[in-house]
Scaffold this motif. Structure first.
Motif, PDB file in Angstrom:
ATOM      1  N   GLY A  50       2.215  -5.736 -15.484  1.00  0.00           N
ATOM      2  CA  GLY A  50       3.387  -5.373 -14.699  1.00  0.00           C
ATOM      3  C   GLY A  50       4.190  -6.587 -14.289  1.00  0.00           C
ATOM      4  N   LYS A  51       3.514  -7.627 -13.848  1.00  0.00           N
ATOM      5  CA  LYS A  51       4.209  -8.848 -13.423  1.00  0.00           C
ATOM      6  C   LYS A  51       5.054  -9.419 -14.555  1.00  0.00           C
ATOM      7  CE  LYS A  51       2.561 -12.743 -13.989  1.00  0.00           C
ATOM      8  NZ  LYS A  51       1.791 -14.009 -14.111  1.00  0.00           N
ATOM      9  N   GLU A  52       4.557  -9.308 -15.770  1.00  0.00           N
ATOM     10  CA  GLU A  52       5.270  -9.884 -16.917  1.00  0.00           C
ATOM     11  C   GLU A  52       6.576  -9.153 -17.229  1.00  0.00           C
ATOM     12  OE1 GLU A  52       2.220  -9.656 -19.828  1.00  0.00           O
ATOM     13  OE2 GLU A  52       1.065 -11.319 -18.967  1.00  0.00           O
ATOM     14  N   THR A  53       6.782  -7.949 -16.647  1.00  0.00           N
ATOM     15  CA  THR A  53       8.033  -7.223 -16.889  1.00  0.00           C
ATOM     16  C   THR A  53       9.150  -7.667 -15.957  1.00  0.00           C
ATOM     17  OG1 THR A  53       7.571  -5.412 -15.328  1.00  0.00           O
ATOM     18  CG2 THR A  53       6.673  -5.193 -17.567  1.00  0.00           C
ATOM     19  N   PRO A 148      -4.185  -0.484  -3.125  1.00  0.00           N
ATOM     20  CA  PRO A 148      -2.786  -0.115  -3.350  1.00  0.00           C
ATOM     21  C   PRO A 148      -2.526   0.285  -4.801  1.00  0.00           C
ATOM     22  CG  PRO A 148      -2.906  -2.066  -1.971  1.00  0.00           C
ATOM     23  CD  PRO A 148      -4.302  -1.803  -2.457  1.00  0.00           C
ATOM     24  N   ILE A 149      -1.640   1.254  -4.967  1.00  0.00           N
ATOM     25  CA  ILE A 149      -1.296   1.759  -6.296  1.00  0.00           C
ATOM     26  C   ILE A 149      -0.233   0.840  -6.879  1.00  0.00           C
ATOM     27  CG2 ILE A 149      -0.505   3.775  -7.595  1.00  0.00           C
ATOM     28  CD1 ILE A 149      -1.523   5.527  -5.310  1.00  0.00           C
ATOM     29  N   THR A 150      -0.676  -0.206  -7.513  1.00  0.00           N
ATOM     30  CA  THR A 150       0.193  -1.285  -7.990  1.00  0.00           C
ATOM     31  C   THR A 150      -0.187  -1.651  -9.406  1.00  0.00           C
ATOM     32  OG1 THR A 150       0.516  -2.140  -5.752  1.00  0.00           O
ATOM     33  CG2 THR A 150       0.885  -3.675  -7.565  1.00  0.00           C
ATOM     34  N   SER A 151       0.776  -1.549 -10.322  1.00  0.00           N
ATOM     35  CA  SER A 151       0.489  -1.799 -11.724  1.00  0.00           C
ATOM     36  C   SER A 151       1.809  -1.829 -12.506  1.00  0.00           C
ATOM     37  CB  SER A 151      -0.426  -0.698 -12.280  1.00  0.00           C
ATOM     38  OG  SER A 151      -0.851  -0.979 -13.592  1.00  0.00           O
ATOM     39  N   ARG A 152       1.698  -1.912 -13.819  1.00  0.00           N
ATOM     40  CA  ARG A 152       2.870  -1.705 -14.669  1.00  0.00           C
ATOM     41  C   ARG A 152       3.215  -0.223 -14.648  1.00  0.00           C
ATOM     42  NH1 ARG A 152       3.186  -2.810 -21.163  1.00  0.00           N
ATOM     43  NH2 ARG A 152       1.846  -0.953 -21.142  1.00  0.00           N
ATOM     44  N   PHE A 305       5.454  -1.946 -10.491  1.00  0.00           N
ATOM     45  CA  PHE A 305       5.471  -0.906  -9.457  1.00  0.00           C
ATOM     46  C   PHE A 305       4.446  -1.268  -8.390  1.00  0.00           C
ATOM     47  CE2 PHE A 305       3.679   2.926  -7.589  1.00  0.00           C
ATOM     48  CZ  PHE A 305       4.776   3.735  -7.339  1.00  0.00           C
ATOM     49  N   ALA A 306       4.855  -1.155  -7.132  1.00  0.00           N
ATOM     50  CA  ALA A 306       3.948  -1.469  -6.023  1.00  0.00           C
ATOM     51  C   ALA A 306       4.064  -0.398  -4.949  1.00  0.00           C
ATOM     52  CB  ALA A 306       4.282  -2.835  -5.427  1.00  0.00           C
ATOM     53  N   SER A 307       2.909   0.076  -4.480  1.00  0.00           N
ATOM     54  CA  SER A 307       2.876   1.107  -3.445  1.00  0.00           C
ATOM     55  C   SER A 307       1.622   0.933  -2.606  1.00  0.00           C
ATOM     56  CB  SER A 307       2.884   2.506  -4.088  1.00  0.00           C
ATOM     57  OG  SER A 307       2.586   3.512  -3.149  1.00  0.00           O
ATOM     58  N   CYS A 308       1.790   0.986  -1.279  1.00  0.00           N
ATOM     59  CA  CYS A 308       0.650   0.919  -0.359  1.00  0.00           C
ATOM     60  C   CYS A 308       0.839   1.994   0.694  1.00  0.00           C
ATOM     61  CB  CYS A 308       0.554  -0.462   0.281  1.00  0.00           C
ATOM     62  SG  CYS A 308      -0.921  -0.685   1.299  1.00  0.00           S
ATOM     63  N   ASN A 321       5.601   4.194   0.424  1.00  0.00           N
ATOM     64  CA  ASN A 321       6.140   2.836   0.640  1.00  0.00           C
ATOM     65  C   ASN A 321       6.255   2.129  -0.717  1.00  0.00           C
ATOM     66  OD1 ASN A 321       5.975   3.219   3.558  1.00  0.00           O
ATOM     67  ND2 ASN A 321       3.790   2.956   3.307  1.00  0.00           N
ATOM     68  N   ALA A 322       6.932   2.787  -1.641  1.00  0.00           N
ATOM     69  CA  ALA A 322       6.921   2.345  -3.051  1.00  0.00           C
ATOM     70  C   ALA A 322       8.187   1.573  -3.398  1.00  0.00           C
ATOM     71  CB  ALA A 322       6.780   3.551  -3.970  1.00  0.00           C
ATOM     72  N   GLN A 323       8.020   0.641  -4.319  1.00  0.00           N
ATOM     73  CA  GLN A 323       9.146  -0.105  -4.852  1.00  0.00           C
ATOM     74  C   GLN A 323       8.915  -0.415  -6.324  1.00  0.00           C
ATOM     75  OE1 GLN A 323       9.398  -4.151  -3.192  1.00  0.00           O
ATOM     76  NE2 GLN A 323       7.307  -3.917  -2.459  1.00  0.00           N
ATOM     77  N   ALA A 324      10.026  -0.519  -7.035  1.00  0.00           N
ATOM     78  CA  ALA A 324      10.000  -0.984  -8.426  1.00  0.00           C
ATOM     79  C   ALA A 324      10.656  -2.356  -8.462  1.00  0.00           C
ATOM     80  CB  ALA A 324      10.750  -0.010  -9.320  1.00  0.00           C
ATOM     81  N   ILE A 325      10.086  -3.256  -9.268  1.00  0.00           N
ATOM     82  CA  ILE A 325      10.654  -4.595  -9.397  1.00  0.00           C
ATOM     83  C   ILE A 325      10.924  -4.852 -10.873  1.00  0.00           C
ATOM     84  CG2 ILE A 325      10.367  -7.038  -8.859  1.00  0.00           C
ATOM     85  CD1 ILE A 325       8.294  -6.265  -6.761  1.00  0.00           C
ATOM     86  N   LEU A 326      12.168  -5.129 -11.202  1.00  0.00           N
ATOM     87  CA  LEU A 326      12.562  -5.375 -12.585  1.00  0.00           C
ATOM     88  C   LEU A 326      12.888  -6.846 -12.795  1.00  0.00           C
ATOM     89  CD1 LEU A 326      13.587  -2.285 -11.830  1.00  0.00           C
ATOM     90  CD2 LEU A 326      14.524  -2.433 -14.119  1.00  0.00           C
TER      91      LEU A 326
END
Length: 326
Positions: A50-53, A148-152, A305-308, A321-326
């Motif tokens: 996910g970080k690589e995106t 936390p539900i955090t991944s690609r 995608f990150a959510s806690c 409390n979700a966010q998408a990072i592009l």
């Protein structure tokens, strides 16, 4: 090789409900302490994918306001009170965790009639009595904060796909045209999406845009219908197998149930199989409008995608409390 058996091997607990994966991450009887279900698939490698995106440094909110009017007539509106001590302020907030953007926890929705005796059975075999007892913490939504539900993640923008291919649009307030697997797969192919174990899937249906376009009277009228219908993913074995075999760790959509709702009478729903069978978190009423716009602009539908969730022991559901990072 995937770290889980194929869908065809389910149910794992042979005397349990259809398609259950109980015991996959615990002891052979399904009585172990694992409470993460498919979230076990999110590994450090998933997070690094996910970080690589991230190329634009663009952060996008995916949450509706907590004051969003509940779609279900029995659910409470947000209550917000400010308490002034004279020199400082506190505030007290009361709300139904199912009233706005949310993750459903494993204690929210069970198998409805298993084993044909009118019994309600939750993930891991938890009974309705246990799941409804606030002193019981097992399988609570606190696990979405502890892990936390955090991944690609990937976005399937169904309205965009349909319009691009001159196909009829969805009716957001009807369950008569559920989104079939063929459309999910074709949209993923158009968007050059390739799934890997531990990925998160978001499905945009256009529900929030349609709802925002209604007057207050029209919105209230939706709650008074004989059937509280909404669009969503089709519920059948080929759809469940596709989610399972692709290693998807969590799903979310902008509609009220992820799947088209209500499920046909007497048939299993995604809520039963995903939550109670797989241990697969379901997200509902995610605000995907800006994300869809930015993905279209960038011509890419994969992102971090990150959510806690809220750390409430024994919780039934939680704001993401979700966010998408592009």
């Amino acid at each position: 090789m995937p770290s889980f058996p194929p869908f065809s091997a389910l149910p794992l607990k042979k005397d349990g409900p259809p398609h259950n994966a109980w015991g996959l991450y615990s002891d052979a009887e399904g009585d172990g302490e694992d409470e993460l279900g498919r979230l076990n698939l999110i590994s450090p490698q998933s997070v690094k994918r996910g970080k690589e995106t991230i190329t634009e440094g663009l952060v996008i909110n995916l949450n509706l306001p907590l004051s969003f009017p509940p779609l279900h007539p029995r659910r409470e509106h947000l209550q917000h009170e400010i308490k002034c001590s004279g020199h400082s302020n506190d505030d007290v907030v009361r709300f139904n965790t199912q009233s706005s953007t949310q993750w459903d926890g494993f204690r929210h929705y069970p198998y409805q009639d298993w084993p044909g005796k009118g019994e309600y059975t939750f993930y891991g075999g938890m009974s309705i009595e246990e799941a409804s007892d606030s002193s019981v913490k097992k399988y609570g939504a606190q696990n979405y904060a502890k892990r936390p539900i955090t991944s690609r993640a990937h976005l399937l923008d169904i309205p965009l796909y349909l319009s691009t291919h001159s196909l009829p649009p969805l009716d957001p307030f009807s369950s008569s045209q559920p989104i079939p697997l063929s459309t999910l797969k074709a949209c993923a192919e158009d968007s050059q999406i390739t799934f890997a174990e531990g990925d998160i899937l978001l499905v945009n249906t256009g529900f929030i845009e349609a709802l925002e376009g209604l007057s207050d009277e029209e919105r209230e009228g939706l709650k008074k219908r004989e059937k509280n219908e909404s669009v969503g993913v089709e519920a059948n074995e080929e759809v469940w197998a596709w989610h399972w075999d692709n290693g998807i760790a969590a799903v979310a959509s902008d509609c009220p149930s992820y799947e088209s709702w209500p499920a046909p009478d007497g048939q299993l729903s995604c809520h039963q199989v995903f939550l109670a069978g797989f241990g697969l978190p379901i997200g509902e009423l995610f605000d995907l409008r800006e994300l869809a716009e930015q993905c279209k602009r960038l011509n890419r539908w994969t992102f971090f995608f990150a959510s806690c969730g809220l750390y409430v022991d024994g919780g039934i559901a939680t704001p993401p409390n979700a966010q998408a990072i592009l």
